[in-house]
Design a protein around this motif. Structure first.
Motif, mmCIF file in Angstrom:
data_model
loop_
_atom_site.group_PDB
_atom_site.id
_atom_site.type_symbol
_atom_site.label_atom_id
_atom_site.label_comp_id
_atom_site.label_asym_id
_atom_site.label_seq_id
_atom_site.Cartn_x
_atom_site.Cartn_y
_atom_site.Cartn_z
ATOM 1 N N ARG A 3 0.855 -1.199 0.000
ATOM 2 C CA ARG A 3 0.000 0.000 0.000
ATOM 3 C C ARG A 3 0.888 1.244 0.000
ATOM 4 O O ARG A 3 1.705 1.438 0.908
ATOM 5 N N ALA A 5 1.584 5.411 -0.240
ATOM 6 C CA ALA A 5 1.151 6.814 -0.125
ATOM 7 C C ALA A 5 2.053 7.639 -1.018
ATOM 8 O O ALA A 5 3.286 7.611 -0.863
ATOM 9 N N ARG A 28 -0.664 -0.871 -4.641
ATOM 10 C CA ARG A 28 -1.957 -0.189 -4.550
ATOM 11 C C ARG A 28 -1.779 1.187 -3.901
ATOM 12 O O ARG A 28 -1.151 1.305 -2.849
ATOM 13 N N CYS A 30 -2.857 4.013 -1.668
ATOM 14 C CA CYS A 30 -3.811 4.175 -0.569
ATOM 15 C C CYS A 30 -4.017 5.652 -0.239
ATOM 16 O O CYS A 30 -5.003 6.010 0.399
ATOM 17 N N ALA A 43 -6.926 8.437 -5.229
ATOM 18 C CA ALA A 43 -6.669 7.400 -4.223
ATOM 19 C C ALA A 43 -7.813 7.448 -3.201
ATOM 20 O O ALA A 43 -8.536 8.443 -3.137
ATOM 21 N N PRO A 44 -7.978 6.394 -2.390
ATOM 22 C CA PRO A 44 -9.037 6.406 -1.373
ATOM 23 C C PRO A 44 -8.933 7.614 -0.437
ATOM 24 O O PRO A 44 -9.949 8.171 -0.027
ATOM 25 N N ALA A 59 -3.719 6.957 6.537
ATOM 26 C CA ALA A 59 -3.557 5.995 5.436
ATOM 27 C C ALA A 59 -2.836 4.716 5.848
ATOM 28 O O ALA A 59 -3.022 3.674 5.232
ATOM 29 N N PRO A 61 0.279 3.562 5.365
ATOM 30 C CA PRO A 61 0.872 2.923 4.172
ATOM 31 C C PRO A 61 1.988 1.942 4.539
ATOM 32 O O PRO A 61 2.552 2.009 5.627
#
Ligand code: NAD
Ligand code: MG
Length: 353
Positions: A3, A5, A28, A30, A43-44, A59, A61
């Motif tokens: 994940r 950032a 991914r 995040c 991003a989310p 986050a 990460p």
């Protein structure tokens, strides 16, 4: 699944990182942040400006890619190092300014510090797994920028547009001007000192116009290892994001038969005094590197705004360095004070430049 950032998502490094992340199902995004441009939906979790460590807290990460430009990236660098979250570092200014504090934070946190700067990614790969006593010296290469080969009096009237026309790399405006003045190589010299634990006299800078060799390490037995590749930041970004897997990229392999020119020569320190100023600031230690960086940020912004001649960038930095005591910073607050004081001295120097 890793994940990530991504801080500085709208910049040159940020956009290339998005391309790498998109191409890898195991990476991914995040969280994503920028300084002023919108990042909605990227991003989310997203954030524009403000305290980036708040975004990182939310986050959680596995890896932070810090691609913010300038001293503004410092809190995020320290946040990741302190917590042992892996840090892919493009934001060289934070390591230059915080040097010792950043390394202490990393020792406490225990995470990885993966350089994204192409020269440092290259050096990291040449140095990986070698004992420090085997290493004789490190060579950082510089393209020389758009004004390579010019004499000082040919630089009096150069414009921001001319300085922004870099021959080999396509980057954000601040680092492109730094490449034209060689301040970028000065920042990278200090960055390399902290990343690899080398003394300044062990780090040499050479001009290499084609930007194919990114770094070279000489060992005590007379052997030297070099890292070669086309100048494309997606390679070091991908290396850092997928470490230690070294995942595939879409880039073509180096084609030697079509002709690759490897030419090296000494930098012109008289025409480009910021490289020597950075070396001296690094050797002096304490907050001198922080002051070098802060004054350079102020001077480059003024040059880009058309308010300062190109050659005066180095003068502003030299004046700020001469005005401070450079005492070491005990903590982030000390560093922020040193940065602010350097900016004040630089602003004063701008008025008379
Ligand atoms: P850029 O100007 O293209 O992008 C900078 C990014 O930082 C943008 O997304 C901007 O919104 C963001 N930003 C600026 N201030 C911010 C703040 N206060 N808070 C949050 N975000 C902020 O710059 P770049 O060329 O991508 O360079 C980024 C960093 O990477 C610099 O430290 C540079 O020295 C380093 N670097 C860049 C390259 C390159 O090829 N571009 C190569 C090596 C190292
Ligand atoms: Mg570089």
């Amino acid at each position: 699944m890793k994940r990530i950032a991504l801080l500085g998502a709208t910049g040159s490094i940020g956009r290339q990182a998005l391309e790498i992340i998109e191409a890898h199902p195991e990476l991914r995004l995040c969280a994503a942040a920028s300084g002023s441009q919108a990042v909605d939906g990227l991003a989310p979790l997203t954030q524009v400006g403000g305290d980036l460590t708040e975004l990182l807290e939310r986050a959680e990460p596995d890896l932070v890619l810090n691609a913010v430009v300038g001293f503004a990236g410092l809190p995020a660098t320290l946040w990741a190092l302190e917590r042992g979250v892996d840090l892919a570092l493009a934001n060289k200014e934070s390591l230059v300014a915080a040097g010792d504090l950043a390394l202490e934070a990393q020792r406490r946190g225990g995470g990885r510090l993966l350089p994204v700067d192409s020269e440092h990614s290259a050096a990291f790969q040449c140095l990986e797994g070698r004992a420090p006593e085997q290493v004789h010296s490190l060579v950082l290469t510089a393209s020389g920028g758009p004004f390579r080969g010019r004499a000082r009096d040919e630089l009096t009237d150069v414009t921001p547009e001319e300085a922004l026309a870099h021959p080999t790399w396509n980057m954000g405006p601040k680092i492109t001007v730094d490449s034209a003045t060689l301040a970028n190589k000065g920042l990278e010299l200090i960055e390399a000192h902290f990343l690899f634990g080398l003394r300044y006299e062990q780090i040499e800078v050479v001009v290499h116009p084609s930007s194919i060799v990114h770094a070279l390490v000489r060992f005590r037995d007379g052997a030297a290892l070099a890292h070669l590749g086309y100048p494309d930041m997606r390679v070091p970004i991908s290396f850092a994001l997928t470490y230690p897997e070294r995942s595939a990229t879409s880039l073509p392999p180096l084609d030697l038969q079509s002709g690759v020119t490897l030419e090296f020569h000494a930098p012109d320190l008289e025409t480009f005094p910021l490289l020597a100023l950075a070396r001296r600031a690094g050797e002096q230690g304490g907050t001198h590197p922080c002051v070098f960086n802060a004054a350079n940020e102020v001077a480059v912004a003024a040059f880009l705004a058309g308010k300062l001649p190109f050659l005066a960038i180095a003068e502003v930095v030299a004046e700020a360095l001469a005005a401070v005591d450079g005492a070491p910073a005990r903590d982030l607050d000390d560093l922020i004070t040193a940065d602010a004081e350097a900016r004040r001295h630089a602003e004063e120097a701008l008025k008379v430049a």
